[in-house]
Design a protein around this motif. Structure first.
Motif, PDB file in Angstrom:
ATOM      1  N   ARG A  28       0.828  -1.212   0.000  1.00 20.81           N
ATOM      2  CA  ARG A  28       0.000   0.000   0.000  1.00 20.81           C
ATOM      3  C   ARG A  28       0.872   1.276   0.000  1.00 20.81           C
ATOM      4  O   ARG A  28       1.862   1.355   0.716  1.00 20.81           O
ATOM      5  N   ILE A  29       0.467   2.247  -0.848  1.00 18.39           N
ATOM      6  CA  ILE A  29       1.229   3.510  -0.929  1.00 18.39           C
ATOM      7  C   ILE A  29       0.296   4.687  -0.626  1.00 18.39           C
ATOM      8  O   ILE A  29      -0.752   4.820  -1.260  1.00 18.39           O
ATOM      9  N   THR A  30       0.683   5.506   0.327  1.00 23.30           N
ATOM     10  CA  THR A  30      -0.018   6.782   0.543  1.00 23.30           C
ATOM     11  C   THR A  30       0.978   7.895   0.234  1.00 23.30           C
ATOM     12  O   THR A  30       2.094   7.899   0.770  1.00 23.30           O
ATOM     13  N   PRO A  53      -3.627   9.503  -2.617  1.00 24.96           N
ATOM     14  CA  PRO A  53      -3.012  10.826  -2.449  1.00 24.96           C
ATOM     15  C   PRO A  53      -3.652  11.559  -1.277  1.00 24.96           C
ATOM     16  O   PRO A  53      -4.853  11.413  -1.031  1.00 24.96           O
ATOM     17  N   PHE A  54      -2.852  12.329  -0.553  1.00 27.16           N
ATOM     18  CA  PHE A  54      -3.409  13.149   0.524  1.00 27.16           C
ATOM     19  C   PHE A  54      -2.782  14.528   0.427  1.00 27.16           C
ATOM     20  O   PHE A  54      -1.557  14.676   0.516  1.00 27.16           O
ATOM     21  N   PRO A 108      -5.499   8.214   5.677  1.00 26.75           N
ATOM     22  CA  PRO A 108      -4.201   8.889   5.499  1.00 26.75           C
ATOM     23  C   PRO A 108      -3.876   9.894   6.597  1.00 26.75           C
ATOM     24  O   PRO A 108      -2.711  10.152   6.880  1.00 26.75           O
ATOM     25  N   ASP A 109      -4.919  10.457   7.232  1.00 28.07           N
ATOM     26  CA  ASP A 109      -4.645  11.421   8.305  1.00 28.07           C
ATOM     27  C   ASP A 109      -4.445  10.742   9.660  1.00 28.07           C
ATOM     28  O   ASP A 109      -4.311  11.415  10.685  1.00 28.07           O
ATOM     29  N   GLN A 110      -4.412   9.402   9.629  1.00 26.65           N
ATOM     30  CA  GLN A 110      -4.061   8.654  10.854  1.00 26.65           C
ATOM     31  C   GLN A 110      -2.991   7.628  10.492  1.00 26.65           C
ATOM     32  O   GLN A 110      -3.233   6.419  10.524  1.00 26.65           O
ATOM     33  N   PRO A 111      -1.801   8.106  10.088  1.00 27.82           N
ATOM     34  CA  PRO A 111      -0.787   7.179   9.584  1.00 27.82           C
ATOM     35  C   PRO A 111      -0.390   6.137  10.622  1.00 27.82           C
ATOM     36  O   PRO A 111      -0.288   6.445  11.814  1.00 27.82           O
TER      37      PRO A 111
END
Ligand SMILES: N[C@@H](CCC(=O)N[C@@H](CS)C(=O)NCC(=O)O)C(=O)O
Length: 236
Positions: free
Chosen positions: A4-6, A32-33, A66-69
């Motif tokens: 998985r890639i963010t 994307p974030f 994404p905002d909770q890596p």
């Protein structure tokens, strides 16, 4: 099979667009974030990139917003490192040739962009330094280009490294945004893309026509963001 890639990115940022182009070339699946650089989330530096810059990638680990890596994903940063990382994950993307000579030529071109063109551009754009240094750097980059095609023939990391900067230089110059004297911008962009710089101009056209570039460049957004962020440079 890659994990998985963010991608933590920002539309205004040329470095971040490098990572986006690489992922687009690789046809990679990723989340994307957007990071608002003027109001960065408090979790970004401690949990993703201690340098507090975009781009950055969270790789692997469990599926999380994404905002909770997750602490279990690997965090990677620095645009050129990320471009090579994507090239390594997706060797068929063509981002980095398998031929050692072409790889070296790719890195040599990137070195010139990093050490000559980008500093000369920022000196002119942000500090109103002499345009001659920009022309000298552009001449050097142009001298590395083959008679036609991309920097080392096929599209590669070399083109990924330069395209976002040429695009933002165009936005700045045609809209007269920057520290340089008002009215010079359009002339400088015309000079950089015609006459003795005709080859550089054709190269820029080819870069801007590439799908991985156009699908990752929001010109309207960048123009507005540049106007808002850099409009008062001349009065300072
Ligand atoms: N050397 C870094 C530079 C990245 C960089 O400077 N990114 C800028 C945006 S273009 C940033 O995130 N700056 C932090 C900030 O604006 O607070 C790279 O290649 O990734």
């Amino acid at each position: 099979m890659p994990e998985r890639i963010t991608l933590y990115t920002a539309k205004i940022c040329p470095f971040a667009q490098r990572a986006e182009i690489a992922l687009a070339e690789a046809k990679a699946e990723f989340t994307p974030f957007q990071i608002d650089l003027s109001n960065k989330p408090e979790w970004y530096a401690p949990k993703v990139n201690p340098a507090s810059k975009v781009p950055a990638i969270a790789y692997g680990g469990p599926e999380v917003p994404p905002d909770q890596p997750s602490p279990e994903s690997v965090k990677l940063a620095e645009s050129l490192v990320l471009v090579e990382f994507v090239a390594d994950l997706f060797p068929n993307s063509g981002i980095l040739s398998s031929d050692p000579v072409t790889r070296a030529q790719t890195r040599f071109f990137i070195e010139g962009v990093s050490s000559k063109l980008i500093p000369a551009w920022y000196a002119y754009f942000l500090r109103g330094a002499s345009v001659d240094d920009l022309y000298t750097a552009a001449e050097y980059v142009q001298s590395l280009l083959p008679a036609e095609g991309f920097a080392v023939g096929k599209f590669s990391a070399a083109d990924i490294a330069i395209a976002p900067f040429l695009a933002r230089a165009r936005v700045s110059l045609v809209n007269e945004i920057g520290k340089y004297p008002e009215g010079d911008g359009k002339k400088v962009w015309a000079a950089l893309t015609s006459g003795k710089f005709a080859r550089l101009g054709k190269y820029a056209e080819d870069l801007f026509a590439r799908e991985s570039f156009s699908s990752t460049f929001d010109e309207d957004y960048v123009t507005k963001a540049f106007s808002a962020r850099f409009a008062d440079l001349r009065s300072k």
